[in-house]
Design a protein around this motif. Structure first.
Motif, PDB file in Angstrom:
ATOM      1  N   GLY A 148      67.705  99.334 -42.956  1.00  0.00           N
ATOM      2  CA  GLY A 148      67.332  99.904 -44.370  1.00  0.00           C
ATOM      3  C   GLY A 148      66.193  99.256 -45.045  1.00  0.00           C
ATOM      4  N   VAL A 149      65.797  99.676 -46.107  1.00  0.00           N
ATOM      5  CA  VAL A 149      64.544  99.211 -46.855  1.00  0.00           C
ATOM      6  C   VAL A 149      64.574  97.684 -47.029  1.00  0.00           C
ATOM      7  CG1 VAL A 149      64.099 101.535 -47.660  1.00  0.00           C
ATOM      8  CG2 VAL A 149      65.278 100.067 -49.373  1.00  0.00           C
ATOM      9  N   SER A 207      61.945 108.483 -44.549  1.00  0.00           N
ATOM     10  CA  SER A 207      63.180 107.763 -45.145  1.00  0.00           C
ATOM     11  C   SER A 207      64.491 108.444 -44.365  1.00  0.00           C
ATOM     12  CB  SER A 207      63.388 107.782 -46.637  1.00  0.00           C
ATOM     13  OG  SER A 207      63.646 108.986 -46.884  1.00  0.00           O
ATOM     14  N   ASP A 209      67.552 109.299 -45.965  1.00  0.00           N
ATOM     15  CA  ASP A 209      67.978 110.366 -46.526  1.00  0.00           C
ATOM     16  C   ASP A 209      67.056 111.427 -46.356  1.00  0.00           C
ATOM     17  OD1 ASP A 209      65.611 109.504 -48.066  1.00  0.00           O
ATOM     18  OD2 ASP A 209      66.943 109.265 -49.654  1.00  0.00           O
ATOM     19  N   SER A 210      65.737 111.307 -46.244  1.00  0.00           N
ATOM     20  CA  SER A 210      65.126 112.699 -46.071  1.00  0.00           C
ATOM     21  C   SER A 210      65.321 113.307 -44.473  1.00  0.00           C
ATOM     22  CB  SER A 210      63.646 112.490 -46.170  1.00  0.00           C
ATOM     23  OG  SER A 210      63.416 111.806 -47.357  1.00  0.00           O
ATOM     24  N   THR A 422      62.930 106.085 -39.143  1.00  0.00           N
ATOM     25  CA  THR A 422      62.847 105.379 -40.473  1.00  0.00           C
ATOM     26  C   THR A 422      62.501 103.977 -40.185  1.00  0.00           C
ATOM     27  OG1 THR A 422      65.227 104.497 -40.352  1.00  0.00           O
ATOM     28  CG2 THR A 422      65.004 106.811 -40.822  1.00  0.00           C
ATOM     29  N   TYR A 425      59.158 103.505 -42.126  1.00  0.00           N
ATOM     30  CA  TYR A 425      59.287 103.537 -43.501  1.00  0.00           C
ATOM     31  C   TYR A 425      59.967 102.420 -44.162  1.00  0.00           C
ATOM     32  CZ  TYR A 425      61.084 105.454 -47.898  1.00  0.00           C
ATOM     33  OH  TYR A 425      61.416 105.835 -49.413  1.00  0.00           O
ATOM     34  N   ASN A 426      61.275 101.884 -43.755  1.00  0.00           N
ATOM     35  CA  ASN A 426      61.682 100.644 -44.365  1.00  0.00           C
ATOM     36  C   ASN A 426      60.942  99.587 -44.356  1.00  0.00           C
ATOM     37  OD1 ASN A 426      64.368 102.430 -44.155  1.00  0.00           O
ATOM     38  ND2 ASN A 426      64.945 101.534 -42.292  1.00  0.00           N
ATOM     39  N   TYR A 430      58.028 101.409 -47.571  1.00  0.00           N
ATOM     40  CA  TYR A 430      58.760 101.529 -48.931  1.00  0.00           C
ATOM     41  C   TYR A 430      58.397 100.158 -49.701  1.00  0.00           C
ATOM     42  CZ  TYR A 430      62.869 100.963 -51.994  1.00  0.00           C
ATOM     43  OH  TYR A 430      63.626 100.635 -53.020  1.00  0.00           O
ATOM     44  N   ASN A 465      58.530 112.514 -49.414  1.00  0.00           N
ATOM     45  CA  ASN A 465      59.106 111.653 -49.673  1.00  0.00           C
ATOM     46  C   ASN A 465      58.246 110.354 -50.109  1.00  0.00           C
ATOM     47  OD1 ASN A 465      60.523 109.396 -46.543  1.00  0.00           O
ATOM     48  ND2 ASN A 465      60.892 109.493 -48.945  1.00  0.00           N
ATOM     49  N   TRP A 466      57.127 110.296 -49.670  1.00  0.00           N
ATOM     50  CA  TRP A 466      56.075 109.398 -50.123  1.00  0.00           C
ATOM     51  C   TRP A 466      55.770 109.670 -51.558  1.00  0.00           C
ATOM     52  CZ3 TRP A 466      51.938 107.485 -46.251  1.00  0.00           C
ATOM     53  CH2 TRP A 466      52.616 107.031 -45.086  1.00  0.00           C
ATOM     54  N   LEU A 469      58.320 108.437 -53.715  1.00  0.00           N
ATOM     55  CA  LEU A 469      58.570 106.978 -53.713  1.00  0.00           C
ATOM     56  C   LEU A 469      57.359 106.425 -54.782  1.00  0.00           C
ATOM     57  CD1 LEU A 469      59.631 104.218 -52.404  1.00  0.00           C
ATOM     58  CD2 LEU A 469      57.871 104.293 -50.698  1.00  0.00           C
TER      59      LEU A 469
END
Length: 648
Positions: A148-149, A207, A209-210, A422, A425-426, A430, A465-466, A469
């Motif tokens: 996760g992030v 991410s 969720d995306s 992901t 991203y995490n 993020y 997504n970005w 964010l």
């Protein structure tokens, strides 16, 4: 009495420890020398003890907040014009030499990673003159997270650095040239944040969720690797397997025991082989996995004897260990970097000298890359390749060959976490938000050419997504289109590279806050990492001139429509700007059967008229190849037309 003193001392130590522990923490992006974004609110955030008061002193004003129950806090400073240097105080933390200007986030894979050191021979004089204190460079350290992030990126001992040759040497060439270009054009400070990882697919930068709905299996694969024990076990297995493989290779390799690197080794019975043949690198028609030895004798005259030199060995596949007169002068562990090995003063002698190369590869076929320089360079300009140095001794394309050790492939488990959905991203995307930025450079796609069909969808998801964010629905994106690469072809190709370029083009064309930087004429047939990064940065900068500064600039010509001509069998493609007139290559058309054939084309005004052997053409495409080397459609602005496919 002693007990009371000890108690007092312990109390003081506890108070001191509490003060140290309670110190406000800032993200890694916030350091002295940083650049903050002009003309936008400036978010500053971090951690502290719950309910601790946080005070920022900035630009002769004071701003305060209180950390929440989890110790998190954030203050949005008012927007400012470009300027500096300033000092920012966050409680007792002092950040000095802070500039306000434009900040650009450069992300993607290895073509963003390519360093100034790699491209130095292309621009030696310019890079030697790098010295601009108003351009600041920040490199995000590579890290992955499958779970996760995370709150922050990995710490690094060196953060924001001013642009000079030393600081830029191992920094992104695109980023360095972009920062310099934008600073010279605008006159305001520029911050370049490079956040990239070679070989990574776009899915790693999006991410969970995306991706969850449309690409669930990719997300599930990442979840498998949330088990730290599994990751550690596979990493240890890979390390032990590699160690054991190399031990067996060295024990079996006759060149190790017989000292093939020795300058006086008798190689008179070695077989002579051609540099660009491959029979010597194969066994039973397959590439030899293991090691291969090559030697070459070169005569050095009295004038060059003892001089320092640079050995250019082009680009090799795969790993090489290179020796001159028995001394190792360089080694490279994988195929892409150019082999530029410095020979120290005194090593070359008058008369016979010997270059020995030990190839080691775990897959594929050992080979030399064509169209690269293979030579010894002398003199003060020996580091240049554009043009080549004046004082050179070319290497022969004939080598002496001796078999090394043939090995089975080295076993390995897949633990390339950076290539999984992901994970980047995490870990490295993020945590950067909401640091205010002016725009994003997205230079990626090579790793998705194996399956380009979903790329347009993935790219739209990533951009959305970005922007979410950063809470900025108009955040500018410059999409860098893949350059030409691989063998050119005279015939139409069902090119995966062309399909990915088309995905990049259509996404940019449908997004009012995105633009395409076309590099179709800046690539190299034999190198996935072309060197002309200054020209690439200039085209990226033009995109931002339009997107971020709202300037009326024309970019690469884009097709607007495809219509049949009044002449039977002809098509007319209309573009968004005037074109250079004349005959144009690399156009193809297809009829009802969908099979493309080469076509003649003529540019005039803002139109191209296409003629072919197909009586009722339905589709047209331009530069639809891995390497459309003959593509010559340009706008009058000097920029190449982007590859495309259209149906009337």
């Amino acid at each position: 009495m002693i007990t009371m003193k000890r108690q007092a001392l312990l109390s003081l130590l506890m108070v001191f420890a509490f003060i140290v522990e309670a110190k406000v923490q800032l993200p890694q992006l916030f350091h002295s020398g940083m650049v903050l974004q002009r003309n936008k609110p400036i978010p500053v955030w971090g951690k502290a003890d719950p309910q601790e008061k946080v005070i920022i002193r900035w630009n002769k004003r004071q701003y305060a907040t209180v950390a929440d129950a989890d110790g998190r806090w954030r203050i949005d400073l008012p927007q400012m014009k470009a300027g500096g240097p300033y000092t920012m105080m966050v409680n007792d933390l002092a950040l000095t030499d802070v500039l306000v200007g434009d900040v650009w986030l450069c992300s993607g894979q290895s073509n963003i990673d390519v360093t100034i050191e790699r491209v130095y021979p292309q621009y030696p004089d310019e890079i030697d003159g790098f010295d601009n204190q108003k351009v600041r460079l920040f490199r995000v350290q590579n890290e992955t997270n499958t779970k996760g992030v995370q709150d922050d990126i990995r710490a690094t001992p060196v953060n924001w650095k001013p642009l000079n040759k030393q600081n830029a040497w191992l920094f992104s060439a695109v980023g360095s040239f972009l920062g310099l270009r934008m600073q010279e054009k605008t006159g305001v400070p520029q911050g370049i944040i490079v956040n990239s990882w070679g070989g990574t697919p776009i899915e790693a930068w999006i991410s969970a969720d995306s991706l969850e709905r449309d690409y669930p299996l990719q997300v599930e694969k990442t979840r498998i690797y949330q088990d730290d024990g599994l990751v550690k076990a596979q990493q240890e297995f890979n390390q032990l397997a590699d160690q054991r493989w190399r031990e067996l290779l060295d024990a079996k390799d006759p060149g190790v025991a017989q000292h093939f690197t020795a300058p006086d080794y008798d190689d008179s019975k070695w077989r002579v082989v051609g540099q660009y043949t491959d029979d010597w690198a194969k066994h039973n028609g397959r590439g030899i996995v293991g090691s291969i030895w090559l030697r070459q004798h070169i005569q050095i005259d009295k004038a060059h004897a003892g001089q320092p030199a640079r050995l250019l060995l082009g680009t090799l596949f795969d790993a090489d260990y290179t020796y001159v007169n028995g001394k190792e002068v360089g080694r490279t562990y994988y195929q892409y970097p150019p082999r530029r090995y410095d020979i120290p003063e005194g090593l070359l002698r008058e008369g016979d000298n010997v270059i020995t190369v030990r190839f080691v590869n775990k897959y594929g076929t050992v080979h030399f890359i064509k169209e690269k320089p293979y030579l010894l360079a002398f003199g003060a300009d020996r580091f240049s390749q554009n043009p080549l140095p004046k004082d050179i001794i070319p290497l022969s394309s004939q080598w002496l060959y001796h078999a090394g050790a043939e090995m089975p492939p080295c076993p390995s488990g897949d633990v390339s976490l950076q290539n999984m959905a992901t994970t980047l991203y995490n870990a490295v995307l993020y945590p950067l938000a909401p640091y205010a930025i002016s725009g994003v450079v997205w230079y990626q796609g090579e790793s998705n050419t194996g399956n380009p069909a979903p790329y347009a969808d993935l790219l739209r998801k990533m951009i959305g997504n970005w922007r979410t964010l950063w809470n900025d629905p108009t955040l500018p994106f410059t999409i860098v289109q893949l350059a030409n690469f691989m063998e050119p072809s005279e015939k139409p190709q069902n090119s995966q590279w062309a399909r990915l370029r088309e995905a990049q083009r259509t996404v940019a064309a449908s997004d009012p806050y995105a633009a395409l930087a076309c590099l179709i004429d800046l690539g190299e047939t034999v190198d996935i990492h072309p060197l002309r990064k200054k020209e690439a940065a200039e085209r990226i900068g033009l995109c931002f001139d339009r997107l971020a500064y709202q300037q009326q600039v024309t970019l690469s010509p884009q097709p607007v429509s495809c219509q049949p001509s009044t002449v039977d069998g002809q098509l007319i493609v209309t573009f968004d700007q005037p074109l250079r007139s004349g005959a144009v290559s690399e156009f193809e058309v297809a009829g009802q059967d969908g099979r493309f054939v080469n076509a003649e084309a003529e540019a005039d005004g803002n139109r191209v008229v296409i003629k072919s052997s197909i009586s009722s053409p339905l589709s047209v495409r331009y530069a639809w190849k891995d390497n459309p080397l003959r593509a010559n459609l340009y706008g009058k602005n000097g920029l190449p037309a982007t590859p495309f496919e259209l149906t009337k």
